[in-house]
Design a protein around this motif. Structure first.
Motif, short mmCIF file in Angstrom:
data_model
loop_
_atom_site.label_atom_id
_atom_site.label_comp_id
_atom_site.label_asym_id
_atom_site.label_seq_id
_atom_site.Cartn_x
_atom_site.Cartn_y
_atom_site.Cartn_z
N ALA A 133 0.81 -1.22 0.00
CA ALA A 133 0.00 0.00 0.00
C ALA A 133 0.84 1.26 0.00
CB ALA A 133 -0.94 0.00 1.21
N ASP A 134 2.07 1.18 0.51
CA ASP A 134 2.89 2.39 0.64
C ASP A 134 3.90 2.54 -0.50
OD1 ASP A 134 4.57 0.31 1.27
OD2 ASP A 134 5.33 1.18 3.14
N ARG A 135 3.75 1.74 -1.55
CA ARG A 135 4.70 1.83 -2.67
C ARG A 135 4.05 2.55 -3.85
NH1 ARG A 135 9.26 -1.20 -4.04
NH2 ARG A 135 8.78 -2.82 -2.51
N ARG B 202 -6.40 -7.60 -10.89
CA ARG B 202 -6.57 -7.22 -9.50
C ARG B 202 -5.20 -7.05 -8.85
NH1 ARG B 202 -11.53 -10.74 -6.70
NH2 ARG B 202 -13.05 -10.42 -8.38
N VAL B 203 -5.22 -6.35 -7.72
CA VAL B 203 -4.07 -6.34 -6.83
C VAL B 203 -4.53 -6.91 -5.49
CG1 VAL B 203 -2.84 -4.43 -7.91
CG2 VAL B 203 -4.54 -3.95 -6.11
N GLU B 204 -3.64 -7.60 -4.82
CA GLU B 204 -3.91 -8.01 -3.44
C GLU B 204 -3.02 -7.17 -2.54
OE1 GLU B 204 -3.37 -11.73 -0.34
OE2 GLU B 204 -4.06 -12.19 -2.38
N LEU B 205 -3.64 -6.32 -1.75
CA LEU B 205 -2.90 -5.47 -0.83
C LEU B 205 -2.33 -6.31 0.31
CD1 LEU B 205 -5.29 -2.38 -0.62
CD2 LEU B 205 -3.26 -2.66 -2.05
N TYR B 206 -1.03 -6.19 0.51
CA TYR B 206 -0.35 -6.89 1.61
C TYR B 206 -0.68 -6.16 2.91
CZ TYR B 206 3.48 -7.99 4.79
OH TYR B 206 4.22 -8.33 5.90
N THR B 207 -1.46 -6.82 3.77
CA THR B 207 -2.03 -6.15 4.94
C THR B 207 -1.25 -6.37 6.23
OG1 THR B 207 -3.59 -8.01 5.07
CG2 THR B 207 -4.39 -5.97 4.07
N GLY B 208 -0.04 -6.94 6.14
CA GLY B 208 0.76 -7.09 7.34
C GLY B 208 0.99 -5.77 8.08
N PRO B 209 1.36 -4.69 7.40
CA PRO B 209 1.55 -3.42 8.10
C PRO B 209 0.27 -2.90 8.75
CG PRO B 209 2.66 -3.38 5.98
CD PRO B 209 1.83 -4.63 6.00
N ALA C 102 -3.23 3.95 9.24
CA ALA C 102 -3.07 2.77 8.38
C ALA C 102 -4.24 2.64 7.43
CB ALA C 102 -2.93 1.51 9.23
N LEU C 103 -5.44 2.85 7.93
CA LEU C 103 -6.61 2.74 7.06
C LEU C 103 -6.58 3.80 5.97
CD1 LEU C 103 -9.48 1.91 9.57
CD2 LEU C 103 -8.50 0.41 7.82
N ALA C 104 -6.13 5.00 6.30
CA ALA C 104 -6.03 6.05 5.29
C ALA C 104 -5.05 5.65 4.19
CB ALA C 104 -5.60 7.37 5.94
N LEU C 105 -3.93 5.04 4.58
CA LEU C 105 -2.94 4.59 3.61
C LEU C 105 -3.53 3.52 2.69
CD1 LEU C 105 0.01 4.40 2.56
CD2 LEU C 105 0.39 2.67 4.35
N PHE C 106 -4.19 2.53 3.27
CA PHE C 106 -4.73 1.43 2.47
C PHE C 106 -5.92 1.87 1.63
CE2 PHE C 106 -1.96 -1.06 5.04
CZ PHE C 106 -1.70 -2.21 4.30
N ALA C 107 -6.74 2.75 2.16
CA ALA C 107 -7.86 3.27 1.37
C ALA C 107 -7.34 4.05 0.16
CB ALA C 107 -8.75 4.16 2.24
N GLY C 108 -6.29 4.82 0.36
CA GLY C 108 -5.71 5.55 -0.76
C GLY C 108 -5.16 4.63 -1.82
#
Length: 251
Positions: A144-146, A159-166, A179-185
């Motif tokens: 999500a942060d890349r 599709r993409v699968e977001l790696y949710t470990g972070p 974290a939710l803001a990052l993944f939502a973006g």
């Protein structure tokens, strides 16, 4: 509604630790589907540390017979070797609904990062095309942060699968909002170029609801380690039903 795909790798880990056929991976998968899971995920690795090629064949037959989604995860660049025919060959022989590409090396304990879409683009492009020619929907593991998640669409992924470990780490530390803001973006950036969004890794009953409420239009979550761990206490049927309820309430 978000689909729940249960990763049954950990059942195979327990079986392999003793040898023989118990616990029975196929029986566990049937139990998950009977309890309301929408699909089954496997991640066969070249060292056969958990799911093995014969498991893949049996589970694919079960999924096709039940009319549910079968998802095979794996590194598209890992060469075949004895006991592991390679991701493409497994997909060719089993016709999974989805192939999820993950950049894990042989020495990794578990998947812990997504692709660098700038660096890996020209290696990924032909692999994605080959899998799509087989009729597989192709999803690629993404951080999500890349930057560059949008390139997955250009490469042919659906599709993409977001790696949710972070996210799971942030949730446990009480830093959920950022974290939710990052993944939502990240999800919105992917969706803006036509990519569907899946998610997986370290999702649990405790953190899944908040994730689904905070990240828009997640199509599928793949959950294995936490679900199987929780099932040791509550039972597999009850645990899968609890996850299905969490998903329904988050809708």
């Amino acid at each position: 509604m978000t689909a729940l795909s249960v990763n049954v790798n950990k059942i195979a880990v327990l079986r392999n630790s003793r040898g023989g056929g118990e616990p029975d991976v196929l029986r566990a998968a049937r139990t998950c589907l009977d309890a309301g899971a929408h699909g089954i995920t496997v991640h066969p690795r070249p060292d056969a540390r958990h799911i093995r090629d014969y498991d893949v064949f049996a589970l694919a037959e079960l999924a096709h017979a039940r009319g549910v989604e079968f998802n095979i995860e794996g590194n598209p660049f890992a060469p075949p070797r004895p006991g592991y025919p390679g991701l493409f060959e497994l997909c060719r022989r089993t016709s999974p609904a989805q192939a999820t590409l993950v950049p894990d090396g042989d020495d990794q304990l578990t998947s812990d990062h997504g692709f660098d879409f700038e660096r890996d683009a020209e290696r990924l492009r032909p692999r994605i095309a080959e899998l799509r020619e087989l009729g597989c929907r192709v999803s690629v593991f993404a951080d999500a942060d890349r930057d560059g998640i949008e390139r997955a669409a250009e490469l042919g992924a659906q599709r993409v699968e977001l790696y949710t470990g972070p996210y799971a780490e942030a949730f446990a530390a009480g830093r959920t909002d950022d974290a939710l803001a990052l993944f939502a973006g990240a999800a919105r950036r992917a969706q803006a170029v036509g990519l569907g969004v899946n998610a997986g890794h370290d999702l649990s009953q405790a953190n899944l609801g908040a994730f689904l409420r905070g990240v828009p239009q997640v199509l599928e979550v793949s959950i294995g380690h936490a679900l199987i761990s929780e099932a040791l206490y509550a039972g597999l049927d009850a645990t899968v039903r609890a996850y299905v309820e969490v998903i329904a309430k988050a809708r």
